[in-house]
Design an enzyme around this catalytic site. Structure first.
Site: not given
Ligand code: UDP
Length: 196
Positions: A17, A46, A62-63, A77-78, A81-82, A158
């Site tokens: 990618y 994005n 997805n959400f 992850g938690d 990430q932004t 990232p």
């Protein structure tokens, strides 16, 4: 900044990618040099909006699909990430402006900034954690019974991605207009039409 030349893994899971995008710019630059093709290069951060494929696997689709179907919201992850999310209409407006600029204006900009070519970031610099995105999605879908669940972080994901749009502002007089809440509402309205 567009001046950053990048430091990416050539053999990782995301490499095809990353490298695909890099070589696309390389080819455009070569066509401009070799054949004088009038190319315009845009780096798209994005982007989301109606008509995304519900299963394309990106975080906003997805959400929303998970929330509409009362399935678990899968945070990788938690969730700290932004990302910075650009609504599709803002991107199209940047394209429209860039494509309709006269070549001399671009060449003057390249000379002024001592650039090799005018490669322009487009994105929305408003930055959100993935957890905030999940919470905002559920806030806009209060009838959903979905819960947040945490899973493993994908490799090479990232921690932060935020566009610097200084060049686009100067060259195109452009900046994104649609805040996340508003774009999300329009995108949710679209995905509702897919879920019976
Ligand atoms: N992500 C997530 N849950 C999902 C899909 C994605 O937590 O169901 C995370 C993903 O790990 C990344 C962020 O959301 O940190 C944005 O992912 P996406 O694939 O949309 O874009 P990209 O990683 O290319 O910026």
């Amino acid at each position: 900044m567009e001046s950053y030349w990048g430091n990416v893994n050539t053999i990782g899971i995301r490499s095809c990618y990353d490298e695909g995008k890099r070589v696309a710019e390389t080819l455009c630059a070569d066509y401009a040099r070799e054949y004088g093709v009038d190319v315009r290069m845009v780096r798209i951060f994005n982007t989301y909006g109606p008509n995304m494929h519900p299963k394309d696997g990106r975080v906003i689709s997805n959400f929303i699909m998970q929330a509409l179907q009362n399935q678990d919201i899968t945070l990788f992850g938690d969730g700290s990430q932004t990302r910075s999310f650009q609504y599709c209409d803002d991107l199209i407006e940047a394209f429209r402006r860039y494509m309709s600029l006269e070549r001399p204006a671009i060449d003057a900009f390249i000379a002024k900034h001592k650039l090799g070519a005018a490669v322009i970031n487009t994105g929305n610099p408003g930055e959100y954690t993935i957890k905030q995105l999940a919470e905002e999605t559920l806030r806009q879908l209060p009838e959903s019974t979905s819960k947040l669940v945490y899973g493993p972080m994908p490799k090479d994901d990232p921690k932060r991605r935020k566009p610097d749009i200084t060049l686009a502002k100067e060259l195109l007089g452009w900046e994104p207009k649609v805040p996340l809440q508003e774009g999300l509402a329009k995108t949710i309205a679209y995905f509702r039409t897919l879920v019976k």
